[in-house]
Structure formats: structure tokens, C-alpha cells
Design an enzyme around this catalytic site. Sequence first.
Site, PDB file in Angstrom:
ATOM      1  N   ARG A   1       0.718  -1.192   0.032  1.00 31.84           N
ATOM      2  CA  ARG A   1      -0.160   0.003   0.027  1.00 31.84           C
ATOM      3  C   ARG A   1       0.792   1.198   0.002  1.00 31.84           C
ATOM      4  O   ARG A   1       1.779   1.441   0.985  1.00 31.84           O
ATOM      5  CB  ARG A   1      -1.042  -0.044   1.237  1.00 31.84           C
ATOM      6  CG  ARG A   1      -1.985  -1.157   1.320  1.00 31.84           C
ATOM      7  CD  ARG A   1      -2.934  -0.663   2.508  1.00 31.84           C
ATOM      8  NE  ARG A   1      -3.591  -2.188   2.902  1.00 31.84           N
ATOM      9  CZ  ARG A   1      -4.644  -2.637   2.289  1.00 31.84           C
ATOM     10  NH1 ARG A   1      -4.993  -1.917   1.041  1.00 31.84           N
ATOM     11  NH2 ARG A   1      -5.282  -3.816   2.771  1.00 31.84           N
TER      12      ARG A   1
ATOM     13  N   HIS B   1       3.030  -9.566   1.514  1.00 31.46           N
ATOM     14  CA  HIS B   1       2.560  -8.696   2.629  1.00 31.46           C
ATOM     15  C   HIS B   1       3.907  -8.165   3.218  1.00 31.46           C
ATOM     16  O   HIS B   1       4.003  -7.197   4.108  1.00 31.46           O
ATOM     17  CB  HIS B   1       1.586  -9.173   3.511  1.00 31.46           C
ATOM     18  CG  HIS B   1       1.020  -8.257   4.616  1.00 31.46           C
ATOM     19  ND1 HIS B   1       1.188  -8.369   5.871  1.00 31.46           N
ATOM     20  CD2 HIS B   1       0.114  -7.477   4.438  1.00 31.46           C
ATOM     21  CE1 HIS B   1       0.664  -7.346   6.455  1.00 31.46           C
ATOM     22  NE2 HIS B   1      -0.168  -6.872   5.468  1.00 31.46           N
TER      23      HIS B   1
ATOM     24  N   HIS C   1      -0.365  -0.473  15.186  1.00 29.82           N
ATOM     25  CA  HIS C   1      -0.075  -1.234  13.940  1.00 29.82           C
ATOM     26  C   HIS C   1       1.076  -2.081  14.005  1.00 29.82           C
ATOM     27  O   HIS C   1       1.548  -2.984  13.144  1.00 29.82           O
ATOM     28  CB  HIS C   1       0.043  -0.313  12.670  1.00 29.82           C
ATOM     29  CG  HIS C   1      -0.145  -1.134  11.337  1.00 29.82           C
ATOM     30  ND1 HIS C   1       0.691  -1.189  10.432  1.00 29.82           N
ATOM     31  CD2 HIS C   1      -1.213  -1.575  10.704  1.00 29.82           C
ATOM     32  CE1 HIS C   1       0.356  -1.824   9.184  1.00 29.82           C
ATOM     33  NE2 HIS C   1      -0.724  -2.329   9.721  1.00 29.82           N
TER      34      HIS C   1
ATOM     35  N   ARG D   1      -6.041  -5.411  -0.770  1.00 24.19           N
ATOM     36  CA  ARG D   1      -7.668  -5.134  -0.797  1.00 24.19           C
ATOM     37  C   ARG D   1      -7.782  -3.478  -0.640  1.00 24.19           C
ATOM     38  O   ARG D   1      -7.420  -2.872   0.215  1.00 24.19           O
ATOM     39  CB  ARG D   1      -8.268  -5.758   0.443  1.00 24.19           C
ATOM     40  CG  ARG D   1      -9.756  -5.385   0.440  1.00 24.19           C
ATOM     41  CD  ARG D   1     -10.272  -6.034   1.730  1.00 24.19           C
ATOM     42  NE  ARG D   1     -10.071  -7.627   1.642  1.00 24.19           N
ATOM     43  CZ  ARG D   1      -9.959  -8.408   2.831  1.00 24.19           C
ATOM     44  NH1 ARG D   1      -9.904  -7.638   3.982  1.00 24.19           N
ATOM     45  NH2 ARG D   1     -10.060  -9.750   2.637  1.00 24.19           N
TER      46      ARG D   1
END
Length: 699
Positions: free
Chosen positions: A379, A439, A596, A409
Site C-alpha cells: 500500500r 505482505h 499497527h 484489498r
Amino acid sequence: MTSPQTSADISSLPWLDRDHCILAFNERVLDWAHRDDVPLLERLRYLCIVSSNLDEFFEVRAAPHLTAALAGERKGLYTVASFEALSVAAHRLVERQYALFNDELMPAFARQGIELVSHGERTAPQKRWVDDYFERQVRPLLVPVGLDPAHPFPQIANKSLNFIVRLGGKDAFGRENEIAIVKVPRVLPRLIRMPAKVSGGKTLFVSLSSVIRAHLQDLFPGREVGQFSQFRVTRHSDLAVDEDDVRNLRTALRVGLQHRHYGQAVRVEVSSGCSEFLAHFLLQQFALPPVALYRVSGPVNLVRLQQLIDLVDAPQLKFPRYTASFPAGLNVNEPIVDQLRRGDVLIHQPFESFDGVLAFLREAVDDPDVLAIKQTIYRTGNESALMDLLREAVRRGKEVMAVVELKARFDEEANINWAEQLESIGAQVVYGVVGLKTHAKMLLVTRREGRALVRYAHLSTGNYNPSTARLYTDLSYLTADPKLTADVEAIFVHLASQTRLPRLNCVLMAPFHLHRRLIEKIDVLGEAAARGLPARIVLKMNALTDEQLMHALVRAGRHGAHIDLIIRGACMLPPGLPGWTDNIRVRSVVGRFLEHSRVFYLRAGSEEELFLSSADWMNRNMLRRIELAWPVTDPVLRQRIVDECLVAYLHDDRDAWELQSDGRYEPVRSRRGSKGHGAQQALMARHGVRAIPQEPAWT
């Protein structure tokens, strides 16, 4: 200490429900919108965050429950009962949102001279201004559709604003087609600020839905507008692409993106006053049961109220802006590669600035001795200084390889665009491994130094996104360690060539051995506890839902290991069950920034290990993704991570919640008073530069 039981006994331990855990997290986020110590515009922002999260929940998690309910399933993970229970929890959360919006936030805004003015409350001059705005800006873009055999119910896009109208009288052809649909274009702003000349010294807004509602009769001349309601449908939006059956994944995803807005309907939102006739009509059109209908007392899309935050110039109603310091471990007056030769560097974002990562890449791009740059892209956002640097590196003749995860996503389109841009100028772009999401977050720089090629790496728990790096807590790790950088190089080669992964020096990698090695480490620690050694596990991550890892934690806890879990979101492991999880505590910290970072700390006797990771402890992360966990061996950096990411959060009595064995979360502050120690506040005080008006908090 409880006596150990067999694995068969542990397998019968009832886990908490994952989807209810996700909704419970949003309850904790909503608490920030209730808090009096949070500035008013920020309270509204948290309300909007919950709505955005709920949208994604329905888009991703609701369809299996709904499908099972429609099929009458009574057994399995998804059933009629699971759908009904989830609907009850979701309805309760939505009702809390609108009660807060109407009963607390809107009156509080009114006391500040900020109002959302409905049609019935508008003065004559305000109504004239709204009439003019409708005629100039709105009406030309509206095309009402009367339903008949030649005009069937139109395709309604996911999360779009629409009106349904029941008409009296006959149309131009003498027919009594009574239902019409008005689709509202997305290009129109959902909130409009009224000019000062009609605002009476206040800051006044009108919603687009109220503007259209006031002029529905104008859209149907010669007909009587009777019942009407705004409505919004949420659709299942998780892209499903059979990677084994496509020749070009990028092309297949582009096609899938075109259909995402028209997937299976899972929820319909309507105004609270929507008639039973119109509600039933909509449910029939979208093939939904009555419980999938959500009546709301206000805008059907609270997410769009974020516009109000941007339109109101009132710094005193926002958080004081936090300006992160440049990373303390980096000297701006010395090349970063020289500093990394002396030791690893840790950056704790957003308390320290992501600019340190950009500086590392910028230095590599400018350095004529740097020959190659390799990076994963998950991302990055639509606009990214980091991506601009990669393109500049290609233009300067460096070998650039980007591992682009196309299936991130809701970021698929942005990543496809970046991939095409990089390919167009000569970068090597690969899409990872078929069937697995990449990822892992890693950046590798290869530099010529004399006759040798030397590697420098950046690893991270977060994304290469400069925007979210200001809003999410993450750990960045810069290193020149030969073993660690050799592992990173081997992983990049594996992702590009898909050859067999060599034995790695120190990195644990999913889906190959991360899962197994974590279970082994927990079991070894549990055995040490059984022998009487002091044993400690502290884990910080976003979610814990993998059953095998939870079994391992339960085993270790029953042997006597003391386990603290700092899990921001979904945690399916119930703590404090007598005879089962007595030694396990679970807490969640929800703060100004989105937690996170992933940190795994394990200690048995005097032996301790600490890993940073890109992976949460979920089955998908362990078995269906490329994930990394790497050890931190520098004792100074390790202690800093323990202090800032673990100890500070275990002592947080301001923003922390403790999970109970029945799945409820209790705020720690309710027992110790509203004031207390907040981990994020302490870290801002330690690392921040100065306080000035605030940028938006995380969404």
C-alpha cells in the site's frame, strides 16, 4: 500454576467469535467519539471512522453469513444463527452511532455556531439560496428513472446515494407506474457550506440529501410525490480471481475492479421514516431479508461527514498537530550507509518521522555507487514520494525491481497503476507468488564498495505509504547486518524467480516456517516454565485468530508462563478462564494513532528473543501470505522496543481496554479514573518537536 492437559483437552477450548471481535473493536473506536477530553471535530472523525470500518466489514465479512442464512444453513461456521447474531450486534452499533450523532455531537456543534440545517429549519433567504444551488449545481446531473417493463430497476453501485420515490397520478403516457429511482452522482459534494450572507454569523451547512429531498417534487412535474426515502446499498466487494486460471493477473484484476461496485448486496440503509412499502420493495430488489435493512436517523452515509471536518476552520476543535522528530538514530549530516556500518537504526513511527526512510532511499537514488534497489509495494497510495524516487532511480540507470502486490484489498487499482508506470520506464516488476499475497515490507540497496558489493536494507512492520506513516504506529528497521541483508536478497530472488528458497540465516518467513517456528518457540518456553524457570511472553499485534498459535499460547500459560497480549483488533483467545487461560491477559489500546506495529517478545530464564514482523497471528498471514519476522539482537535497540512498544502499553491506563473471558472489553480508566498514563501521549512527548494545529487522525 495449573496442571498441563492434553492437546485434545485444549482443542475443546471455546474461542471467541472473530466477526464479533471486529465489531467489538469498533465499539472501542466509537468510545473516542463519546469522550469529553477529545476535541469536538475529532469526536466526529472517530464517528466517521466507525462508519468507514463498518462499510468494509459488510463489504468483506458479511456475505458468507448472509448466504448461509438465505440457504437455511443450521450447521457450520456460517449459519442462520450466526447471521442473526451478527445482525443484532451491527444494528446495536449503528443505533449507538446515530444516537451519539443526534443527541450529543450535533447539539455540541450548534453551541459552537456550527450547524447542519434541515429544510424545515431554513429561513426564507436560506431556502432561496438552496433553490438556486439546486437548479445550478444539482438538477442538471439528476436523471430520475420511472420503473416499468422498459425501465427495470437500475443497477445501484456499492455505497452510492440514491432516492426511492412513490408517485401518485399517471405518467405522460397515462400509466400508473408508481416507483421511481433517483441516483445521486458521486461527483456532487455531500455537504455544502452556505455563504455568509445567509448564515447570520454562523457556520452553516446543508446536506446534499436534504437539498434533493426538498426538490423531489420538481423532478416529477405533474406527479404527486408521496412516500420517499434516501437509500444506500452495501455490496460484497472482496475481489475473487482464480490466479491458476488467468494468463495475466493484472488484466484479470482490472476486469474484476469494473464489477466490484455491483457485487452481492449485503445491507440496505434507509431513512428512519421510510415506509414499510418502500422498504419491502428495496429488500425484494436486492434479495435481502428484513434484518439486512438498517433504518437511520440522519445521513445514510456518515463517512461523508468527514467533509465537515475539512470545511470548518476551527483549530481549537481539533487535536494540536503533532510534528514528529527526525529519527534520533540518524544524523542528517552524515551518509546513512556510513551510520549503518556502525550499527542498526530503529525508527518508531509516527512519533519519529518516516522522512528517515525517504532519506535512506533518496540517498540510494543519488549515490552513483548504488547499483540496484529492490522493494516490495503493498500500500503506497495514489501519490507517493517514495514511488517517485523509484522512478528517478530507473532514469539514473540503476537496476530497480519492484515486487507489487496487486491484490492489496481496496488498493488494487493504485498498485496496478504504479506497476504499469514502473514497467513503462524499464523497471523490473513482478507480482510475487501465485496464490500468496506479498505482505512483507522490505527495501534492499546494493552498493559497490571497492571490489565488493555491500547490501543495506530497510524492514518494516508497516506500509511504504508516507501518509499512513504519519497516522499508524509502526517500526522501521535499517540495517547493514550481512546475515540479515543476505536473507532479504534471497527472498527477493525467490519472489522473482520462484526457485527454492535457500536456508535463511535469521529471518522467519511465511508460508514456509514462520508459523511452525513460532509454535516451537512458544512450546520450548512453556517447557522451561514447567521446569520452574521464569517464563514470559509479550506479543503486540493487530489480530490473533490462528487456532494453532492460540493453542500453543494456552499450553505455555498452563505450564506457568506469564503471557501478555496487546491486540488492537480481533482476539479470539479468551483470557482468564479458570484452569485454561489463568496466566494470559489481553488488552487493546485504541488511541489517537492506529496501533499497527508487531512485536514478539519471548523470555525463558535469562534467555530472551525479540522479533519484529509484518505478520499478525492469523491463518491467512501464516499460510497464505509472504510475511517476515526478523530478530533484533542489538541490546540497546531491543530494550528501546521493550520500553516503548511493550512496557508503555502494559501500563497504559488511559486508552487501554482489557478483554474479559466472555468477550467483553472493559476500559482500564473506568477503574482508575479518566486521567492516567497514555502510551501514545508519552511517546509523543518523548519524540515530538512542537505542537501546532493538527492534521487528520487515522481512518
